[in-house]
Motif scaffolding. Structure first.
Motif, mmCIF file in Angstrom:
data_model
loop_
_atom_site.group_PDB
_atom_site.id
_atom_site.type_symbol
_atom_site.label_atom_id
_atom_site.label_comp_id
_atom_site.label_asym_id
_atom_site.label_seq_id
_atom_site.Cartn_x
_atom_site.Cartn_y
_atom_site.Cartn_z
ATOM 1 N N ASP A 1 -16.775 -27.525 0.209
ATOM 2 C CA ASP A 1 -16.746 -26.315 -0.619
ATOM 3 C C ASP A 1 -18.135 -25.695 -0.797
ATOM 4 O O ASP A 1 -18.707 -25.709 -1.876
ATOM 5 C CB ASP A 1 -16.114 -26.624 -1.975
ATOM 6 N N ASP B 1 -19.230 -22.851 -1.144
ATOM 7 C CA ASP B 1 -19.404 -21.791 -2.152
ATOM 8 C C ASP B 1 -19.867 -22.336 -3.497
ATOM 9 O O ASP B 1 -20.444 -21.611 -4.299
ATOM 10 C CB ASP B 1 -18.101 -21.002 -2.328
ATOM 11 N N SER B 2 -19.625 -23.619 -3.742
ATOM 12 C CA SER B 2 -20.061 -24.217 -5.010
ATOM 13 C C SER B 2 -21.355 -25.014 -4.858
ATOM 14 O O SER B 2 -21.750 -25.734 -5.768
ATOM 15 C CB SER B 2 -18.956 -25.121 -5.563
ATOM 16 N N GLU C 1 -25.145 -24.566 -4.388
ATOM 17 C CA GLU C 1 -26.342 -23.715 -4.376
ATOM 18 C C GLU C 1 -27.428 -24.252 -3.452
ATOM 19 O O GLU C 1 -28.205 -23.480 -2.892
ATOM 20 C CB GLU C 1 -26.895 -23.573 -5.784
ATOM 21 N N GLU D 1 -28.194 -22.804 0.199
ATOM 22 C CA GLU D 1 -28.677 -21.447 0.469
ATOM 23 C C GLU D 1 -29.794 -21.443 1.509
ATOM 24 O O GLU D 1 -29.795 -20.631 2.438
ATOM 25 C CB GLU D 1 -29.131 -20.775 -0.822
ATOM 26 N N ASN E 1 -17.738 -26.107 6.881
ATOM 27 C CA ASN E 1 -17.259 -26.143 5.499
ATOM 28 C C ASN E 1 -15.830 -26.662 5.413
ATOM 29 O O ASN E 1 -14.966 -26.266 6.195
ATOM 30 C CB ASN E 1 -17.319 -24.727 4.915
ATOM 31 N N LYS F 1 -13.016 -26.185 3.019
ATOM 32 C CA LYS F 1 -12.653 -25.285 1.930
ATOM 33 C C LYS F 1 -11.768 -25.991 0.908
ATOM 34 O O LYS F 1 -11.097 -26.976 1.220
ATOM 35 C CB LYS F 1 -11.905 -24.077 2.472
#
Length: 133
Positions: free
Chosen positions: A41, A43-44, A46, A49, A63, A65
């Motif tokens: 996941d 997207d969770s 940080e 980046e 990833n 998901k």
């Protein structure tokens, strides 16, 4: 580990505690080491980046998901180098995974095991369980 050619890393989480590892992964990929990083996941997460800014020919990020089953996750923690050495551990790439938690892992210096690990993740990409970012 001086002449690394491939590196597979999986992890449920990657915290800012591992900023130095992120820098090493980027440096390795820029020197021609083919890195495949499997993450849960993204997207969770940080801390991914910076890695995402350097993804490309030698740095692939995959990833897992969120699933319908909210408890399902990429929970494997593996580092495999050159299809020769593989660390399989319970520790997340986080502060508590390294400091304070009781964790257990095993280093296998086995081409057979390393190739099996690579094969499992290659198949999961092929089956679209993981998607390349």
């Amino acid at each position: 580990m001086l002449n690394q050619q491939t590196l597979i890393i999986t992890g449920y989480s990657l915290s800012s505690y591992f900023a130095d590892l992120v820098d090493i992964i980027i440096q390795k990929s820029q020197s021609g080491v083919f890195v495949k990083f499997f993450v849960n996941d993204i997207d969770s997460q940080e801390s991914f980046e910076k890695l995402l800014r350097y993804k490309g020919r030698f740095l692939k990020i995959y990833n897992y998901k969120k699933q319908e089953d909210s408890m399902a996750a990429l929970h494997a923690k593996v580092i495999s180098v050159d299809q020769k050495k593989t660390l399989i551990t319970s520790a997340n790439l986080s502060y508590h995974g390294q400091q304070g938690n009781i964790e257990l892992g095993m280093l296998a210096e086995s081409k057979k095991i390393a190739k099996q690990v690579d094969g499992v993740f290659t198949e999961l990409v092929f089956k679209k369980v993981f998607t390349e970012i």
